[in-house]
Write a protein that holds these residues in place. Sequence first.
Motif, PDB file in Angstrom:
ATOM      1  N   GLU A 123       4.837  -1.906  19.040  1.00  0.00           N
ATOM      2  CA  GLU A 123       4.252  -3.253  18.996  1.00  0.00           C
ATOM      3  C   GLU A 123       3.799  -3.557  17.565  1.00  0.00           C
ATOM      4  O   GLU A 123       3.469  -2.656  16.806  1.00  0.00           O
ATOM      5  N   TRP A 124       3.708  -4.829  17.238  1.00  0.00           N
ATOM      6  CA  TRP A 124       3.205  -5.235  15.926  1.00  0.00           C
ATOM      7  C   TRP A 124       1.805  -4.671  15.689  1.00  0.00           C
ATOM      8  O   TRP A 124       1.487  -4.189  14.606  1.00  0.00           O
ATOM      9  N   SER A 125       0.967  -4.736  16.734  1.00  0.00           N
ATOM     10  CA  SER A 125      -0.422  -4.306  16.529  1.00  0.00           C
ATOM     11  C   SER A 125      -0.469  -2.814  16.197  1.00  0.00           C
ATOM     12  O   SER A 125      -1.232  -2.384  15.324  1.00  0.00           O
ATOM     13  N   GLU A 126       0.380  -2.041  16.847  1.00  0.00           N
ATOM     14  CA  GLU A 126       0.386  -0.610  16.547  1.00  0.00           C
ATOM     15  C   GLU A 126       0.850  -0.374  15.100  1.00  0.00           C
ATOM     16  O   GLU A 126       0.274   0.453  14.384  1.00  0.00           O
ATOM     17  N   ALA A 127       1.864  -1.111  14.705  1.00  0.00           N
ATOM     18  CA  ALA A 127       2.379  -0.945  13.335  1.00  0.00           C
ATOM     19  C   ALA A 127       1.264  -1.233  12.329  1.00  0.00           C
ATOM     20  O   ALA A 127       1.025  -0.455  11.384  1.00  0.00           O
ATOM     21  N   ILE A 128       0.560  -2.332  12.522  1.00  0.00           N
ATOM     22  CA  ILE A 128      -0.480  -2.710  11.552  1.00  0.00           C
ATOM     23  C   ILE A 128      -1.650  -1.727  11.594  1.00  0.00           C
ATOM     24  O   ILE A 128      -2.189  -1.342  10.555  1.00  0.00           O
ATOM     25  N   LEU A 464      11.799  10.255  -1.464  1.00  0.00           N
ATOM     26  CA  LEU A 464      11.250   9.462  -0.360  1.00  0.00           C
ATOM     27  C   LEU A 464      10.850  10.377   0.796  1.00  0.00           C
ATOM     28  O   LEU A 464       9.868  10.116   1.503  1.00  0.00           O
ATOM     29  N   ALA A 465      11.590  11.477   0.960  1.00  0.00           N
ATOM     30  CA  ALA A 465      11.271  12.414   2.053  1.00  0.00           C
ATOM     31  C   ALA A 465       9.918  13.075   1.844  1.00  0.00           C
ATOM     32  O   ALA A 465       9.294  13.558   2.786  1.00  0.00           O
ATOM     33  N   LYS A 466       9.455  13.117   0.591  1.00  0.00           N
ATOM     34  CA  LYS A 466       8.145  13.752   0.344  1.00  0.00           C
ATOM     35  C   LYS A 466       6.978  12.836   0.696  1.00  0.00           C
ATOM     36  O   LYS A 466       5.834  13.286   0.769  1.00  0.00           O
ATOM     37  N   LEU A 467       7.258  11.557   0.891  1.00  0.00           N
ATOM     38  CA  LEU A 467       6.170  10.639   1.243  1.00  0.00           C
ATOM     39  C   LEU A 467       5.722  10.895   2.669  1.00  0.00           C
ATOM     40  O   LEU A 467       6.515  11.265   3.528  1.00  0.00           O
ATOM     41  N   LYS A 468       4.454  10.624   2.920  1.00  0.00           N
ATOM     42  CA  LYS A 468       3.962  10.704   4.298  1.00  0.00           C
ATOM     43  C   LYS A 468       4.374   9.453   5.066  1.00  0.00           C
ATOM     44  O   LYS A 468       4.781   9.519   6.217  1.00  0.00           O
ATOM     45  N   THR A 469       4.233   8.316   4.400  1.00  0.00           N
ATOM     46  CA  THR A 469       4.507   7.053   5.099  1.00  0.00           C
ATOM     47  C   THR A 469       5.334   6.136   4.208  1.00  0.00           C
ATOM     48  O   THR A 469       5.073   6.012   3.007  1.00  0.00           O
ATOM     49  N   LEU A 470       6.328   5.486   4.817  1.00  0.00           N
ATOM     50  CA  LEU A 470       7.129   4.502   4.088  1.00  0.00           C
ATOM     51  C   LEU A 470       7.268   3.271   4.985  1.00  0.00           C
ATOM     52  O   LEU A 470       7.634   3.389   6.158  1.00  0.00           O
ATOM     53  N   ILE A 471       6.937   2.115   4.422  1.00  0.00           N
ATOM     54  CA  ILE A 471       6.996   0.873   5.193  1.00  0.00           C
ATOM     55  C   ILE A 471       8.062  -0.028   4.573  1.00  0.00           C
ATOM     56  O   ILE A 471       8.099  -0.219   3.358  1.00  0.00           O
ATOM     57  N   PHE A 472       8.899  -0.585   5.418  1.00  0.00           N
ATOM     58  CA  PHE A 472       9.877  -1.575   4.961  1.00  0.00           C
ATOM     59  C   PHE A 472       9.589  -2.903   5.637  1.00  0.00           C
ATOM     60  O   PHE A 472       9.333  -2.929   6.833  1.00  0.00           O
ATOM     61  N   MET A 473       9.694  -3.989   4.875  1.00  0.00           N
ATOM     62  CA  MET A 473       9.775  -5.308   5.508  1.00  0.00           C
ATOM     63  C   MET A 473      11.202  -5.772   5.272  1.00  0.00           C
ATOM     64  O   MET A 473      11.583  -6.025   4.127  1.00  0.00           O
ATOM     65  N   SER A 474      11.988  -5.852   6.327  1.00  0.00           N
ATOM     66  CA  SER A 474      13.421  -6.093   6.140  1.00  0.00           C
ATOM     67  C   SER A 474      13.947  -7.098   7.147  1.00  0.00           C
ATOM     68  O   SER A 474      13.333  -7.339   8.186  1.00  0.00           O
ATOM     69  N   GLU A 531       2.563 -13.868   6.562  1.00  0.00           N
ATOM     70  CA  GLU A 531       1.627 -13.599   7.665  1.00  0.00           C
ATOM     71  C   GLU A 531       1.396 -12.108   7.841  1.00  0.00           C
ATOM     72  O   GLU A 531       0.270 -11.653   8.036  1.00  0.00           O
ATOM     73  N   VAL A 532       2.489 -11.355   7.763  1.00  0.00           N
ATOM     74  CA  VAL A 532       2.357  -9.912   7.975  1.00  0.00           C
ATOM     75  C   VAL A 532       1.501  -9.302   6.861  1.00  0.00           C
ATOM     76  O   VAL A 532       0.591  -8.505   7.123  1.00  0.00           O
ATOM     77  N   ILE A 533       1.768  -9.711   5.623  1.00  0.00           N
ATOM     78  CA  ILE A 533       0.998  -9.146   4.502  1.00  0.00           C
ATOM     79  C   ILE A 533      -0.479  -9.518   4.652  1.00  0.00           C
ATOM     80  O   ILE A 533      -1.367  -8.670   4.484  1.00  0.00           O
ATOM     81  N   ALA A 534      -0.754 -10.771   4.999  1.00  0.00           N
ATOM     82  CA  ALA A 534      -2.152 -11.203   5.155  1.00  0.00           C
ATOM     83  C   ALA A 534      -2.829 -10.420   6.279  1.00  0.00           C
ATOM     84  O   ALA A 534      -3.996 -10.026   6.164  1.00  0.00           O
ATOM     85  N   ASP A 535      -2.094 -10.180   7.356  1.00  0.00           N
ATOM     86  CA  ASP A 535      -2.687  -9.414   8.467  1.00  0.00           C
ATOM     87  C   ASP A 535      -3.029  -7.992   8.047  1.00  0.00           C
ATOM     88  O   ASP A 535      -4.088  -7.459   8.379  1.00  0.00           O
TER      89      ASP A 535
END
Length: 731
Positions: A123-128, A464-474, A531-535
């Motif tokens: 869900e969006w809420s979980e992602a945020i 990139l594999a060494k990162l813990k978290t990677l977020i894409f807006m695509s 909207e996503v960035i502001a949230d």
Amino acid sequence: MKRPSHGGGWQAIRYAWRKGHQSGGVWRMWKAMRSRNACKTCAVGMGGQRGGMVNESGHRLEVCKKSLQAMAADMQGAISDDFWSTYSIQQLRAFTPRQLETCGRLARPVMAKRGEGYYQPIEWSEAIDRITARLQQLSADETFWYFSGRSSNEAGFLLQLFARLYGTNNVNNCSYYCHQASGVGLTSVTGSGTATIVLEDLAAADLVFVIGGNPPSNHPRLMTELMRVRRRGGQVIVVNPAIETGLVNFKIPSDVRSLLFGSPIASLYVQPHIGGDLAFLYGVMKGVLERGAAGEEFLAQHCEGWSELRSKLQTVSWEEITSKSGVSRTQIDQVVGLYAKSQRTIFSWTMGITHHAHGVQNVQAIAALALMRGMVGQPGAGLAPIRGHSNVQGIGSVGVTPKLKDAIFDRLQSEFGVQLPTTAGLDTLGCMEDSHAGRLKFGFCLGGNLYGSNPDSQFAEEALAKLKTLIFMSTTLNTGHAHGLAEETIILPVLARDEEAEPTTQESMFNFVRMSDGGPRRLPGPRSEVEVIADIAASVMPDNSPIDWNELRHTRNIRQMIAKVVPGWSALGKIDETRQEFQIEGRTFHAPKFATPDGKAQLFTHDLVEPLGGAEMPAREGLRLMTVRSEGQFNTVVYEEHDLYRGQDRRDVILIHPDDLRALDVTDSQQVTVSSETGEMRSVIARSYEWVRTGSAIMYYPEANVLVPRSTDPQSRTPAFKGVVVKVNAE
Ligand SMILES: Nc1nc2c(c(=O)[nH]1)N[C@H]1C(S)=C(S)[C@@H](COP(=O)(O)OP(=O)(O)OC[C@H]3O[C@@H](n4cnc5c(=O)[nH]c(N)nc54)[C@H](O)[C@@H]3O)O[C@H]1N2
Ligand SMILES: Nc1nc2c(c(=O)[nH]1)N[C@H]1C(S)=C(S)[C@@H](COP(=O)(O)OP(=O)(O)OC[C@H]3O[C@@H](n4cnc5c(=O)[nH]c(N)nc54)[C@H](O)[C@@H]3O)O[C@H]1N2
Ligand SMILES: [Mo]
């Protein structure tokens, strides 16, 4: 597949019809293309205010295959939920860029955790919530923020503002892999980092240089202007180690005479060594000087550095020039002859100039050649880096750079009472290197394909594999979503600019800012980037932020902020009322008064660069490789496996001159292994290609990034994507 004798023509028109049918009818496509939104592909600057498919100076209808492709991709249906349980990440890794693009539009947030093997819809809420939790655990300089040039000024500004208030300057955009050398080079010369002309100037020029670019494929709308220059009796000089079909003859689809009979484009076609441009440019400068055609008065009045440059031109030998450039004295003389006669010359260039370890020097030399005859600072003449992504220039203007311009920094602090970080921010490759070294833990990508666009693919994947978290807006899937994964990877699906509920703005390469109306959403799932960035920002900084992130969910409010802080952008504050596009102040130079402290242009002097591997490198020891785009791709997004204008039916090829093939003892279409200091590609098909100069070879990006080393231009930090030495061995 045969190489055609011309570019453009009926095939482009047939293509438009076919694409129209595929995307739910020609009428649906026509409406989408005519909506008032800035074109999604290159930055020549179309649409917006004037409606789609109209050029920047006039009202002429233009057809561009690339924008149709991009539009058709956005008009695809949604990726269904069962897709994610059907295809494992392992399987996605086997997809070609084209297969990934045609999976459909991303419509739900999905997450992949290492070890689980599949993406799962969330869900969006979980992602945020997850993004918020991660950011609250980290220190700001453990994160980086990468922006592609596809997003709006509003989304770019908002996300960089959030990243900085969160506490880091690790903010950068794809320009670092693109025109950064142009920005750095031009700023050093004129005090401003963009084109010195507007599109109308092209209509007044009598000579245009096209250096290191393939506009028939990558900036098709520029072809109309080049055709007109020739029709007026003007000249076009092309400088390119490869002969590109459409630069010789192009059939402009929107012009009946051209469509029927074709239009000659190049009056003179110069084929230097890959990386030989610097020496070639010095050759032309030396020729101009020897012919007494230098504008001594202009140089004395409006330039700094002429005496150093003049003595360099006097002492550098013709022998050094011709050997390092690979261009004969006779041909240099022909160029000098045309240039010395010209009243108004425009110099345009793209990646063949910037994708080198001496990219900034190349740009400074182009500018010096122009200034030598007073070709900067008058109408109809000037410097034009032909930009890539449709809004890459805007993203940079509104602050998506590691270091904010002082004026933006000061005004943000004083107008909005915020405290901005002062630590040094990392550029794009710097972020990859620090990720690889384990110093960065979190990456955020607003569009783009960071994995696919990087040199040294293996290193990029590891980083990139060494990162813990990677977020894409695509909007759609690309190779980065399959190969460039962190421990936890989240993809957030976003709307394309013509689906936004609120208008957004973009900046064209000629420094015009214009509004895109947006339009009805095509799918229920994706959300607006802003909207996503502001949230996310509101969730990470709920109470203690001086910025009201909820207000910034509306693009109009972001525009008000940009208008207040970005120099030259005050008109943006009124654009919602006026709907008037505007040109950013202080960037077009129609008079020789430059944006440098003393108002003069700066001339730089360089040592000529030896082509990689030495000018006389035998084919068996190595070939100089350029990695380029095909006619059917947009950056890492591949729409068609074939390359129409180069007559290639597949992408896993290396194009080599027949003389070099003979020297290598390889026959046409034989399988070879291509290797470099960085990597190796097996089962590549060697193609006999008489249109590339000897000693050089061509392969397609992004696949060939396996071979590209991480060497960069020290001044602009742009990787040398066109400067790779490879060995070719028969299998
Ligand atoms: N259809 C389509 N349009 C695009 C894009 C796309 O991928 N597809 N990408 C967009 C983007 S982001 C960009 S940056 C631009 C890129 O536009 P281009 O710069 O035209 O793209 P490349 O394919 O990288 O082509 C480089 C050209 O430079 C030449 N070249 C290579 N090495 C040298 C050299 O050493 N010297 C000289 N003089 N020439 C050299 C090659 O032969 C080739 O013709 O296009 C934009 N528009
Ligand atoms: N070897 C080699 N490498 C190169 C180059 C080269 O010539 N040779 N060229 C370099 C250049 S010039 C550039 S500019 C870079 C390109 O680098 P990037 O900009 O990072 O890559 P793209 O492939 O253009 O990114 C395409 C993706 O953007 C997403 N996208 C499309 N539209 C939107 C939108 O409206 N919003 C959002 N949020 N996402 C969207 C889609 O998911 C799509 O898959 O590559 C560089 N790398
Ligand atoms: Mo680019």
